[in-house]
Design an enzyme around this catalytic site. Structure first.
Site, mmCIF file in Angstrom:
data_model
loop_
_atom_site.group_PDB
_atom_site.id
_atom_site.type_symbol
_atom_site.label_atom_id
_atom_site.label_comp_id
_atom_site.label_asym_id
_atom_site.label_seq_id
_atom_site.Cartn_x
_atom_site.Cartn_y
_atom_site.Cartn_z
ATOM 1 N N SER A 1 45.575 -52.237 -46.692
ATOM 2 C CA SER A 1 45.426 -51.933 -45.353
ATOM 3 C C SER A 1 43.994 -51.426 -44.600
ATOM 4 O O SER A 1 43.300 -50.779 -45.391
ATOM 5 C CB SER A 1 46.540 -50.945 -44.776
ATOM 6 O OG SER A 1 46.392 -50.886 -43.362
ATOM 7 N N LEU B 1 41.825 -44.992 -37.231
ATOM 8 C CA LEU B 1 43.081 -45.675 -37.164
ATOM 9 C C LEU B 1 43.102 -46.685 -35.781
ATOM 10 O O LEU B 1 44.197 -46.994 -34.982
ATOM 11 C CB LEU B 1 44.241 -44.728 -37.063
ATOM 12 C CG LEU B 1 44.451 -44.171 -38.497
ATOM 13 C CD1 LEU B 1 45.105 -42.892 -38.380
ATOM 14 C CD2 LEU B 1 44.642 -45.202 -39.527
ATOM 15 N N ASN C 1 51.930 -45.173 -43.983
ATOM 16 C CA ASN C 1 50.797 -44.388 -44.029
ATOM 17 C C ASN C 1 50.995 -43.117 -43.845
ATOM 18 O O ASN C 1 51.058 -42.661 -42.450
ATOM 19 C CB ASN C 1 49.496 -44.919 -43.117
ATOM 20 C CG ASN C 1 48.154 -44.398 -43.343
ATOM 21 O OD1 ASN C 1 48.151 -43.219 -44.253
ATOM 22 N ND2 ASN C 1 47.130 -44.597 -42.629
ATOM 23 N N CYS D 1 48.569 -38.487 -42.096
ATOM 24 C CA CYS D 1 48.366 -38.679 -40.619
ATOM 25 C C CYS D 1 48.561 -37.112 -40.441
ATOM 26 O O CYS D 1 49.564 -36.683 -40.981
ATOM 27 C CB CYS D 1 49.270 -39.551 -40.148
ATOM 28 S SG CYS D 1 48.450 -41.139 -39.734
ATOM 29 N N LYS E 1 52.756 -44.742 -48.734
ATOM 30 C CA LYS E 1 51.557 -44.636 -49.280
ATOM 31 C C LYS E 1 50.903 -43.252 -49.363
ATOM 32 O O LYS E 1 50.955 -42.753 -48.491
ATOM 33 C CB LYS E 1 50.656 -45.618 -48.435
ATOM 34 C CG LYS E 1 49.234 -45.652 -49.044
ATOM 35 C CD LYS E 1 48.420 -46.587 -48.152
ATOM 36 C CE LYS E 1 46.697 -46.722 -48.584
ATOM 37 N NZ LYS E 1 46.096 -47.889 -47.930
ATOM 38 N N VAL F 1 45.972 -44.973 -54.194
ATOM 39 C CA VAL F 1 45.688 -43.879 -53.329
ATOM 40 C C VAL F 1 45.219 -44.348 -51.812
ATOM 41 O O VAL F 1 44.397 -45.345 -51.844
ATOM 42 C CB VAL F 1 44.556 -42.862 -53.712
ATOM 43 C CG1 VAL F 1 45.180 -42.195 -55.138
ATOM 44 C CG2 VAL F 1 43.383 -43.594 -54.159
ATOM 45 N N GLY G 1 42.218 -48.434 -55.232
ATOM 46 C CA GLY G 1 41.168 -47.271 -55.196
ATOM 47 C C GLY G 1 40.143 -47.799 -55.755
ATOM 48 O O GLY G 1 40.196 -47.645 -57.273
HETATM 49 C C1 LIG Z 1 37.658 -49.368 -43.093
HETATM 50 C C2 LIG Z 1 38.771 -48.955 -43.897
HETATM 51 C C3 LIG Z 1 40.119 -48.860 -43.045
HETATM 52 C C4 LIG Z 1 41.047 -48.284 -43.516
HETATM 53 N N1 LIG Z 1 42.138 -48.292 -42.733
HETATM 54 C C5 LIG Z 1 43.554 -47.963 -43.330
HETATM 55 C C6 LIG Z 1 44.655 -48.034 -42.576
HETATM 56 O O1 LIG Z 1 44.761 -48.342 -41.227
HETATM 57 N N2 LIG Z 1 45.732 -47.650 -43.269
HETATM 58 C C7 LIG Z 1 46.160 -47.356 -44.467
HETATM 59 O O2 LIG Z 1 47.000 -46.892 -45.030
HETATM 60 N N3 LIG Z 1 44.817 -47.466 -45.334
HETATM 61 C C8 LIG Z 1 43.572 -47.766 -44.614
HETATM 62 N N4 LIG Z 1 42.648 -47.807 -45.366
HETATM 63 C C9 LIG Z 1 42.627 -47.357 -47.006
HETATM 64 C C10 LIG Z 1 42.632 -48.433 -47.748
HETATM 65 O O3 LIG Z 1 43.815 -49.109 -47.440
HETATM 66 C C11 LIG Z 1 42.584 -47.910 -49.138
HETATM 67 O O4 LIG Z 1 43.748 -47.096 -49.324
HETATM 68 C C12 LIG Z 1 41.357 -47.072 -49.860
HETATM 69 O O5 LIG Z 1 40.273 -47.684 -48.951
HETATM 70 C C13 LIG Z 1 41.232 -47.101 -51.269
HETATM 71 O O6 LIG Z 1 40.928 -48.637 -51.672
HETATM 72 P P1 LIG Z 1 39.820 -49.124 -51.960
HETATM 73 O O7 LIG Z 1 38.618 -48.380 -52.895
HETATM 74 O O8 LIG Z 1 40.035 -50.524 -52.749
HETATM 75 O O9 LIG Z 1 39.079 -49.581 -50.583
HETATM 76 C C14 LIG Z 1 41.414 -47.877 -45.073
HETATM 77 C C15 LIG Z 1 40.136 -47.991 -45.652
HETATM 78 C C16 LIG Z 1 39.002 -48.528 -45.022
HETATM 79 C C17 LIG Z 1 37.625 -48.622 -45.876
#
Ligand SMILES: Cc1cc2nc3c(=O)[nH]c(=O)nc-3n(C[C@H](O)[C@H](O)[C@H](O)COP(=O)(O)O)c2cc1C
EC number: 1.3.98.1
Length: 304
Positions: free
Chosen positions: A22, A74, A128, A131, A166, A192, A244
């Protein structure tokens, strides 16, 4: 479909265990020209709230050592615009689409889920919970067992689809929170979310991110995430989805060995929009090289 990759997570059949995470894959449809969406294991759309949110002041992202810090705030179009403008196209896909849902009080979450329940096209929900609960002095749902129990129980009561909760890495111990999610009705947990962090520009003495703190993601957090996934998987019986810093097929294998039944890929999509698909292909190659019959055989096999 590559048969050795196919897997089932809380009753949902996935072509492969690699989902786009996400917030890094928009509402999916925006990636249609870059990725064959039907070949993905699945994807999770950008977090949806009751009302549209404009997000935080810029700069919203900063590239740090081996990772990225973001504070998007968000931003999203709101659940009603999502079901009207995005969901009809998503409903035509032959892949598992998950809606990521957030709110600032329990009723916010419940309302978003109620709106989504009425429309076809989704395989499940991902809550999520990183928050602040504005009704409880801004304490994060993800950091407080009582608040977490309240929101998961309330959502589970109305949700007509499987519920993934999550969890956040910004806690002292994940096991009690993972158990609370399970006991409150979660069908799976994912972890995470990002790691709260601060980047500073020494010349201006200001934060690199407009909102001050931001969430660290990408390869920099992979060892932290692996530790959390391992601990959570040992605390609960429901499936765990790990994420992550995953950027290669072997990274995905590591998360599955730590106890994840499936994985998500976020930040890697920023430098390679096809990364969830590439990672699934690399995972299949890894299984072939190692003589492992299917991806599911990796789950929870860490030798300590
Ligand atoms: C730009 C950005 C926006 C994100 N927006 C959301 C979100 O709207 N909801 C959510 O649960 N996680 C959000 N995340 C978290 C990611 O889904 C993920 O949990 C986190 O980045 C770790 O994974 P990664 O290292 O593969 O990015 C966001 C991450 C990034 C980088």
């Amino acid at each position: 479909m590559t048969p050795q990759l196919a897997t089932t997570v809380c009753g949902i059949l996935l072509k492969n265990p690699v989902l786009a995470a996400s917030g890094t894959f928009a509402y999916g449809v925006e990636f249609e020209k870059l990725v064959d969406l039907n070949a993905l294991g699945g994807f999770v759309v950008k977090g949806l709230s009751r009302d549209p949110i404009e997000g935080n002041p810029p700069p919203r992202v900063f590239e740090s050592e081996a990772g990225m810090i973001n504070s998007i705030g968000l931003q999203n179009i709101g659940v009603r615009a999502f079901v009207a403008e995005k969901l009809p196209a998503l409903a035509r896909l032959r892949t598992a689409v998950f809606a990521n849902v957030f709110g600032y009080c329990t009723d916010d979450y419940v309302e978003v889920i109620r709106v989504l329940n009425d429309h076809p096209g989704l395989a499940g929900y991902e809550l999520n919970v990183s928050c602040p609960n504005t009704a409880h002095g801004g304490i994060y749902f993800s950091n407080d067992a009582m608040l977490l129990a309240e929101v998961v129980t309330a959502v589970k009561r109305v949700a007509t689809r499987p519920l993934i909760v999550k969890l956040s890495p910004n806690v002292a111990a994940i096991e009690p929170l993972a158990r609370v999610a399970e006991e409150s009705g979660a069908d799976a947990i994912s972890l995470v979310n990002t790691v709260i962090s601060l980047a500073i520009d020494a010349r201006t003495r200001r934060p690199r991110i407009g909102a001050g703190f931001g969430g660290l993601s990408g390869p920099a957090i992979k060892p932290i995430a692996l530790r959390f996934v391992y601990q959570a998987a040992h605390a609960v019986r429901i499936p765990v989805i790990g994420l992550g810093g995953i950027a290669t097929g072997e990274d995905a294998a590591e998360f599955m060995i730590a106890g994840a039944s499936a994985v998500e890929v976020g930040t890697a999509t920023f430098w390679d929009p096809r990364s969830p698909l590439r990672i699934a292909e690399e995972l299949a190659e890894f299984l072939g090289r190692e003589g492992i019959a299917k991806a599911a055989d990796l789950v929870g096999t860490l030798k300590l």
